[in-house]
Enzyme design. Structure first.
Site: not given
Ligand code: GTP
Ligand code: SPV
Ligand code: MN
Length: 605
Positions: A80, A219, A221, A228, A248, A270, A272-273, A276, A295, A387, A418, A513
């Site tokens: 973005r 690309y 968003g 977004k 978000h 973005s 930050c997890g 996951n 998201d 992605r 983070r 965990e």
């Molecule tokens: P956007 O799609 O950009 O909005 O991102 P998101 O918030 O969905 O982040 P995502 O879950 O894709 O995680 C981004 C990065 O953070 C990845 O490389 C993960 O491996 C890492 N990550 C996610 N959860 C954890 C966690 O609990 N601990 C650690 N150390 N890293 C994490």
């Molecule tokens: C973000 O950056 O928070 C995303 C990826 O989820 S994008 O759709 O490109 O904004």
């Molecule tokens: Mn996002």
């Protein structure tokens, strides 16, 4: 100019206002032809065939990764572009200090000259879509025109795209027009490139008239405008007028061994997890986590006096690096088929790879820019913001009620970022208002999801810094108002998976965990975890969260949970300066909560 797929058939009635708008955009952008997208499977197959022929999509080995493709973007078009994202409210002060603003008429003029002839030599696709289940009470509609078939295929995964959405619009549903061009017109006889784009980029929102214009990028968003641009920026303005919230956030359902189920939404910036956390596989026996969204969440008061939440999207556009069988086995299974990968590496046997997928890298790869790569290469094989795009239905833990039209009741909201220091693993806010202070002042180290310096600490209020279609402080007021419009607002928690100890190592193992943190939250909701007070809110009391079983020593736990009053007080000075940049619109409740926090930090309470 030719028009394929008749604009009027018995199953495909085109509303006159949509047709007129499409004509106007076509007159301006001068595409070679226009294709109305029905969302059918044959249409999708045909688009993919064309994309493969054009070299935009590389088919992966069907034995290893059926029905899956790799796209490599132009290296200038990988994330973005926040510096080129504009929120054009009629008055500058209504866009607030966090948005780039241009006067709407001036911006329209600028866009008009950019878009003039911008689609020459290309097909303009008309992509009707629904955000939320078609026909649902919380669902909203839009129509995107785009000259990128890659974007059409992505929209087909990320939204409910096609004829059913257009039928609703024909029946009178409001719709948001979104105009997108890669900004790379083709001269007569000129050959195309696999990833056309333009060095000049514009991502423009007009919240007052609910319109979106995007130029120069294909690309994420920047280009999938339902995401977004619509579901956060325009939707935050819609919600402001109508009494609901665009967030978000991920949305998950967690069920305890006793069978208590709770729905939790969590805002992390973005990369930050969110993905996951939404797909967490619990390490604690008997616990279950199901996924509703990863998201975006729309939240509003339900008729039952509780807040309800829906995920308006239909797919996941998730970060590849770091995703592995250890960290996110659910995602690994989800990505086994039917996935479009963008900017990951290609293996010699026609599969994908990215940093973190396996403990060691294959001996040879083709990197995200199409170059030979070996483990001794200086740069990563996959782009840090590479992605995957995949349908929600493919997620093995997708919840039964993920597409319930009326949404799910919301039990808790979580804010996280983070933070290498200062912020403990988990704390519960003392009240909704205290939670809103946490949301409004959230900060996080910057990631590769947007241009900028990775690692720099920045404020990211409600994880909405680049996604708010109104003055940020008005968005805070919306959160306060929506929470107080229901008798029992959700509990609010703050989490931080990323606190580091000496030597720069993460103190908390994270991922599966994190269920221990969810379990403690459920204990708080059920009244079985009394917790202990701290200046930041309620923390887990000794014995309430079994960190030893997560491999964390007592000493590490002490560091992970430490509340450093001096550092936090200094941070609260910075918070005060930060809030003053939103003056005079900061809600009084936010200032009151900051004052109380400072008293707690100073008094040693
Ligand atoms: P956007 O799609 O950009 O909005 O991102 P998101 O918030 O969905 O982040 P995502 O879950 O894709 O995680 C981004 C990065 O953070 C990845 O490389 C993960 O491996 C890492 N990550 C996610 N959860 C954890 C966690 O609990 N601990 C650690 N150390 N890293 C994490
Ligand atoms: C973000 O950056 O928070 C995303 C990826 O989820 S994008 O759709 O490109 O904004
Ligand atoms: Mn996002």
């Amino acid at each position: 100019m030719t028009v394929t797929a008749p604009p009027v058939t018995s199953s495909f009635a085109v509303p006159r206002d949509v047709a007129e708008w499409v004509d106007r955009i076509a007159d301006l952008a001068q595409p070679r032809d226009i294709v109305w997208c029905s969302g059918s499977l044959p249409e999708r197959r045909h688009l993919i065939e064309e994309l493969v022929e054009a070299g935009t999509l590389i088919p992966l080995n069907p034995d290893l990764r059926p029905n899956s493709y790799l796209a490599r973007s132009n290296p200038q078009d990988v994330a973005r572009v926040e510096s080129r994202t504009f929120v054009c409210t009629p008055r500058e002060e209504d866009a607030g200090p966090t948005n780039n603003w241009r006067e709407p008429l001036a911006m329209r003029e600028e866009l008009r000259s950019l878009f003039e002839g911008a689609m020459r030599g290309r097909t303009m696709y008309v992509v009707p879509f629904a955000m939320g289940p078609v026909g649902g009470p919380l669902t909203r509609y839009g129509v995107q025109v785009t000259d990128s078939p890659y974007v059409v295929v992505s929209m087909g995964i990320m939204t409910r795209m096609g004829a059913p959405a257009l039928s609703r619009i024909a029946e009178g549903a409001a719709w948001v027009p979104a105009v997108h061009s890669v900004g790379a017109p083709l001269g007569y006889g000129e050959t195309d490139v696999p990833w056309p784009c333009n060095p000049t980029k514009y991502i423009v929102q007009f919240p007052a008239t609910r319109e979106i214009w995007s130029f120069g990028s294909a690309y994420g968003g920047n280009a999938i405008l339902a995401k977004k641009a619509f579901a956060l920026r325009i939707a935050s303005a819609l919600g402001h007028d109508e009494g609901w919230l665009a967030a978000h956030m991920l949305l998950l359902k967690v069920t305890s061994p006793q069978g208590t189920a709770r729905h939790i939404a969590a805002a992390f910036p973005s990369a930050c997890g969110k993905t996951n956390f939404a797909m967490l596989r619990p390490t604690l026996p008997g616990w279950k986590v199901e996924t509703l969204g990863d998201d975006i969440v729309w939240i509003g008061p339900g008729s039952d006096g509780r807040l309800r939440a829906i995920n308006p999207e239909a797919g996941f556009f998730g970060v590849a690096p770091g995703t592995s069988r250890e960290t996110n086995p659910v995602a690994i299974d989800m990505l086994a088929r039917d996935t479009i990968f963008t900017n990951v590496a290609l293996t010699d046997d026609g599969d994908v790879w990215w940093e973190g997928l396996t403990p060691s890298a294959p001996d040879h790869l083709i990197d995200w820019q199409g170059r030979d790569w070996t483990p001794s290469s200086p740069e990563p094989a996959a782009h840090p913001n590479s992605r995957f795009t995949v349908a929600a239905q493919n997620c093995p833990t997708i919840a039964d009620d993920w597409d319930a039209p009326e949404g799910v009741p919301l039990d808790a909201v979580v804010f996280g970022g983070r933070r290498a220091s200062n912020v403990p693993l988990v704390a519960q806010a003392n009240s909704w208002e205290h939670g809103m202070l946490i949301g409004a002042t959230l900060s996080s180290e910057q990631t590769a999801a947007a241009e900028g310096t990775v690692g720099a600490l920045r404020r990211d209020p409600f994880a909405m810094l680049p996604f708010c279609g109104l003055h940020m402080a008005d968005h805070w007021a919306d959160w306060l108002a929506v929470g107080s419009s229901v008798a029992n607002p959700p509990a609010v928690f703050q989490v931080n998976w990323f606190r580091k100890g000496r030597g720069g190592r993460f103190l908390w193992p994270g991922f599966g965990e994190n269920i221990r943190v969810l379990a403690w939250m459920l204990g708080r909701l059920d009244g079985t975890a009394p917790g202990v007070d701290s200046p930041l809110g309620t923390l887990p009391a000794e014995g309430e969260l079994d960190y030893l079983s997560a491999g964390v020593s007592g000493e590490e736990w002490g560091e992970l949970m430490s509340v450093d009053r001096r550092a936090l007080f200094a941070e609260s000075d910075d918070t005060e300066r930060y809030l003053s940049t939103f003056s005079p619109r900061v809600p009084v409740a936010i200032y009151a909560q900051l004052r109380q926090l400072r008293v707690r930090l100073a008094s040693g309470e």
